[in-house]
Design a protein around this motif. Structure first.
Motif, short mmCIF file in Angstrom:
data_model
loop_
_atom_site.label_atom_id
_atom_site.label_comp_id
_atom_site.label_asym_id
_atom_site.label_seq_id
_atom_site.Cartn_x
_atom_site.Cartn_y
_atom_site.Cartn_z
N TYR A 6 0.84 -1.20 0.00
CA TYR A 6 0.00 0.00 0.00
C TYR A 6 0.87 1.25 0.00
CZ TYR A 6 -4.05 -2.93 0.72
OH TYR A 6 -5.04 -3.85 0.55
N TYR A 42 -5.24 1.38 5.15
CA TYR A 42 -4.09 1.27 4.24
C TYR A 42 -4.65 1.51 2.85
CZ TYR A 42 -1.94 -0.71 8.34
OH TYR A 42 -1.46 -0.87 9.61
N ARG A 44 -4.22 2.67 -1.49
CA ARG A 44 -3.44 2.87 -2.72
C ARG A 44 -4.42 3.09 -3.88
NH1 ARG A 44 -1.86 -3.45 -2.63
NH2 ARG A 44 -3.90 -4.22 -3.24
N CYS A 98 -9.61 3.08 -5.81
CA CYS A 98 -8.52 2.77 -4.87
C CYS A 98 -8.84 1.49 -4.09
CB CYS A 98 -8.31 3.94 -3.91
SG CYS A 98 -9.79 4.45 -3.02
#
Ligand code: GLA
Length: 373
Positions: A6, A42, A44, A98
């Motif tokens: 992440y 977490y 990304r 995401c």
């Protein structure tokens, strides 16, 4: 799941309210503090138009289509995240695809605002992956909207504000009318806060909460026919004494709690600043009684727990914290007697109710934190 995969680690805090209960939506001042119990996300970017949600504690994963966020109200898991993303998007912010992995250490249904921690951290994670700057107060306001529209709780701003803007080692004196916040260092000397969960399963909390709020609004409306005030918190005790006769019995009790609690917050700030911890304890006891007798949001279990604590010689004060109808108490206890206190309270409470109380070890912590992994 590998954390290293992440890009960001984003957290928002749970909260405990020291004093000022059920006054945030009446324009009052409250004194919460953010906890080290928190929701961590977490995060990304994933280059799609979807938000993928996973959890440390659940095998399930949930995919949210960014174009259809309003359709996820009834999800068992992921509805808070969907609501938060929707409110953020509606406010004109960029929401991009995401992967969000959630790790929540705030116990659910404990009255320590796990939902606010989830909402605030989700919005912060979305802003972070999209490369947007954010204002924590704005995040708190959008998170509150998610709670109202997605969870159906017509809540005030206290929980989301504390979750976003809390400060390590400090209580927050938040004026819910202006959203101004003063930070007061917590120095309890030889005392500590002890947070205890009564473990009674919640039910119908949302509707009971909304009913109490509606009653305070009704009381205000009635008083406004005689007084020029914008919210219940603006009334002085003397004004209320003069005009409360015009209120029906139940509304009078609800308003009595709100106006007396606002006064207790004023005195508590002085006590806290002057290090008068025993005085602060007495105010906690008075707050509990008022929530029991006048606002009627405690119930048998929270009463048993608070009174067991109040009866212990090392405890200077104890009361329910949060919305009520279950959840936690906060007690101020001489640090060197905390273990003995816990044993006594757990034992007494179990004998009276059959529930096993749970105690949390937690610090007063920051609200939002963002780290690049
Ligand atoms: C819940 C709500 C808050 C506040 C408290 C009671 O936690 O979310 O806005 O009203 O109850 O003080």
């Amino acid at each position: 799941m590998n954390i290293k995969d992440y890009e960001y680690k984003v957290s928002a805090a749970g909260r405990v309210n020291i004093i000022g209960e059920h006054v945030d939506y009446c324009g009052g001042k409250v004194m919460p503090a953010a906890l080290s119990l928190k929701n961590t996300v977490y995060a990304r970017p994933n280059g799609t138009d979807k938000i993928n949600l996973t959890w440390t504690t659940l095998p399930d994963s949930v995919t949210l289509d960014i174009g259809k966020l309003e359709s996820y109200k009834d999800l068992k898991y992921g509805n808070y995240q969907a609501g938060s993303a929707l409110m953020w998007k509606r406010a004109g912010h960029k929401v991009i695809g995401c992967d969000l992995h959630m790790d929540c250490t705030v116990p659910f249904g404990s009255g320590l605002s796990s939902s606010a921690a989830i909402e605030v951290s989700t919005i912060t994670a979305l802003a972070t992956v999209a490369g947007e700057e954010f204002d924590p107060v704005d995040v708190a306001l959008k998170a509150q909207q998610a709670e109202r529209e997605f969870a159906g709780v017509n809540c005030g701003i206290m929980d989301q504000y504390a979750s976003a803007c809390g400060k390590k080692g400090h209580a927050m004196l938040l004026d819910c009318k202006t959203l101004e916040c003063d930070y007061i260092p917590i120095s309890l000397g030889e005392y500590s806060f002890v947070i205890t969960n009564c473990k009674k399963p919640h039910n119908l909390v949302e509707s009971k909460y909304n009913e109490r709020r509606a009653q305070t609004e009704e009381a205000l409306k009635a008083l406004q026919s005689r007084l020029d005030v914008k919210c219940l918190a603006e009334l002085t005790l003397a004004q209320f004494k003069k005009y409360s006769v015009m209120l029906p019995h139940v509304l009078k009790k609800r308003a009595t709690h709100v106006i007396s609690e606002c006064e207790r917050v004023r005195v508590a700030v002085q006590a806290m600043k002057a290090g008068k911890i025993e005085m602060l304890g007495k105010l906690l006891n008075a707050s509990h009684l008022s929530l029991k007798e006048d606002f009627e949001v405690t119930g048998k279990e929270l009463d048993a727990l608070a009174f067991a604590a109040q009866n212990h010689y090392a405890c200077v004060g104890s009361r329910m914290t949060g919305g009520g109808f279950g959840g936690c108490t906060i007690s101020i206890v001489k640090t060197k007697h905390v273990e003995e206190f816990k044993n006594y309270v757990a034992d007494t409470y179990y004998k009276q109710t059959g529930y096993t109380a749970e105690f949390y070890t937690t610090d007063i912590s920051d609200g939002i934190t963002v780290e690049k992994i």
